[in-house]
Design a protein around this motif. Structure first.
Motif, mmCIF file in Angstrom:
data_model
loop_
_atom_site.group_PDB
_atom_site.id
_atom_site.type_symbol
_atom_site.label_atom_id
_atom_site.label_comp_id
_atom_site.label_asym_id
_atom_site.label_seq_id
_atom_site.Cartn_x
_atom_site.Cartn_y
_atom_site.Cartn_z
ATOM 1 N N ARG A 126 -148.752 62.743 -69.166
ATOM 2 C CA ARG A 126 -150.181 62.040 -69.559
ATOM 3 C C ARG A 126 -150.630 62.586 -71.073
ATOM 4 N NH1 ARG A 126 -153.812 62.699 -64.653
ATOM 5 N NH2 ARG A 126 -154.744 61.385 -65.688
ATOM 6 N N PRO A 127 -150.405 61.869 -72.064
ATOM 7 C CA PRO A 127 -150.498 62.391 -73.291
ATOM 8 C C PRO A 127 -151.986 62.447 -73.545
ATOM 9 C CG PRO A 127 -148.937 60.291 -73.249
ATOM 10 C CD PRO A 127 -149.358 60.677 -71.764
ATOM 11 N N GLU A 128 -152.814 61.665 -72.958
ATOM 12 C CA GLU A 128 -154.261 61.789 -73.104
ATOM 13 C C GLU A 128 -154.987 63.170 -72.641
ATOM 14 O OE1 GLU A 128 -153.718 60.285 -69.004
ATOM 15 O OE2 GLU A 128 -152.798 59.641 -70.840
ATOM 16 N N GLN A 129 -154.101 64.014 -71.900
ATOM 17 C CA GLN A 129 -154.433 65.032 -71.567
ATOM 18 C C GLN A 129 -153.803 66.388 -72.614
ATOM 19 O OE1 GLN A 129 -156.594 65.511 -69.153
ATOM 20 N NE2 GLN A 129 -156.797 63.473 -69.041
ATOM 21 N N SER A 131 -154.690 67.827 -75.009
ATOM 22 C CA SER A 131 -155.809 68.820 -75.419
ATOM 23 C C SER A 131 -155.813 70.003 -74.232
ATOM 24 C CB SER A 131 -157.074 68.386 -75.768
ATOM 25 O OG SER A 131 -157.651 67.813 -74.675
ATOM 26 N N LYS A 132 -155.700 69.710 -73.127
ATOM 27 C CA LYS A 132 -155.529 70.558 -72.014
ATOM 28 C C LYS A 132 -154.541 71.640 -71.973
ATOM 29 C CE LYS A 132 -158.321 68.015 -68.776
ATOM 30 N NZ LYS A 132 -158.444 67.084 -67.567
ATOM 31 N N GLY A 133 -153.430 71.140 -72.540
ATOM 32 C CA GLY A 133 -152.115 71.972 -72.563
ATOM 33 C C GLY A 133 -152.163 72.998 -73.864
ATOM 34 N N ILE A 134 -153.016 72.338 -74.800
ATOM 35 C CA ILE A 134 -153.123 73.189 -76.185
ATOM 36 C C ILE A 134 -154.138 74.285 -75.702
ATOM 37 C CG2 ILE A 134 -154.299 73.204 -78.298
ATOM 38 C CD1 ILE A 134 -153.321 70.174 -78.403
ATOM 39 N N LEU A 135 -155.100 74.156 -75.013
ATOM 40 C CA LEU A 135 -156.277 75.143 -74.562
ATOM 41 C C LEU A 135 -155.544 76.028 -73.753
ATOM 42 C CD1 LEU A 135 -159.251 75.794 -74.870
ATOM 43 C CD2 LEU A 135 -159.560 74.473 -72.536
ATOM 44 N N MET A 136 -154.732 75.638 -72.772
ATOM 45 C CA MET A 136 -154.090 76.697 -72.091
ATOM 46 C C MET A 136 -153.003 77.662 -72.829
ATOM 47 S SD MET A 136 -152.743 74.186 -68.779
ATOM 48 C CE MET A 136 -153.964 73.349 -67.888
ATOM 49 N N ALA A 137 -152.499 76.914 -73.842
ATOM 50 C CA ALA A 137 -151.712 77.800 -74.576
ATOM 51 C C ALA A 137 -152.482 78.728 -75.800
ATOM 52 C CB ALA A 137 -150.661 77.010 -75.497
ATOM 53 N N LEU A 138 -153.669 78.121 -76.005
ATOM 54 C CA LEU A 138 -154.558 79.071 -77.001
ATOM 55 C C LEU A 138 -154.949 80.266 -76.136
ATOM 56 C CD1 LEU A 138 -156.426 76.376 -79.006
ATOM 57 C CD2 LEU A 138 -154.976 78.023 -79.820
ATOM 58 N N MET A 139 -155.253 80.170 -74.936
ATOM 59 C CA MET A 139 -155.612 81.311 -73.947
ATOM 60 C C MET A 139 -154.746 82.676 -74.432
ATOM 61 S SD MET A 139 -158.318 80.040 -72.536
ATOM 62 C CE MET A 139 -158.697 81.443 -71.398
#
Length: 160
Positions: A126-129, A131-139
């Motif tokens: 789901r490429p449109e999502q 930003s959620k993966g990026i946010l999880m890694a930024l945690m």
């Protein structure tokens, strides 16, 4: 030069080297973990390269943080002026101050690499999502920054 200053500065230098070495080793491992996942996604859809690259780059920051601590420790040892200034006690203190970045940098970089690889899995489906993966890694990045701050402040106070 006193022997005590050479020993103290040497001990502090080992701590500084651990801070940069372990942080860079963790970053290399984390970037590699995410890169393996990214290569699989990009081989199927080259258009997802930019999104996967962002996630792959995130675990690399710990290596930079380790380098900052290395430089700060070296700067405060008197090595830039050519005269070691730390006695044995201060050298041990700086060594200990470098450990949060050394250990925390390694552990958080590997953990962030795994988290980024999972985020790359999100991009694959789901490429449109993304930003959620990026946010999880930024945690995970938050804890690397805490390690950087802890080492930085301890070196500052031990050498002030």
């Amino acid at each position: 030069m006193e022997l005590q200053n050479l020993i103290g500065t040497g001990i502090a230098f080992i701590g500084a080297c651990l801070a940069v070495g372990m942080s860079c080793a963790g970053s290399g491992r984390g970037v590699g973990i995410a890169g393996e996942a990214a290569a699989g996604v990009v081989s199927e859809d080259p258009g997802k390269f930019a999104k996967t690259l962002i996630l792959q780059l995130l675990p690399g920051t710990q290596g930079l943080y380790g380098l900052v601590i290395w430089f700060w420790a070296i700067f405060n040892m008197g090595l830039l002026s050519g005269v070691p200034t730390l006695d044995t006690g201060a050298g041990i203190a700086v060594f200990g101050a470098c450990l949060p970045m050394a250990i925390g940098g390694y552990v958080t970089a590997v953990a962030q690499g795994r988290c980024a690889a999972a985020g790359i899995g999100i991009v694959a489906k789901r490429p449109e999502q993304a930003s959620k993966g990026i946010l999880m890694a930024l945690m995970v990045e938050f804890y690397a920054i805490l390690c950087l701050l802890a080492s930085f402040l301890m070196i500052f106070f031990f050498t002030a």
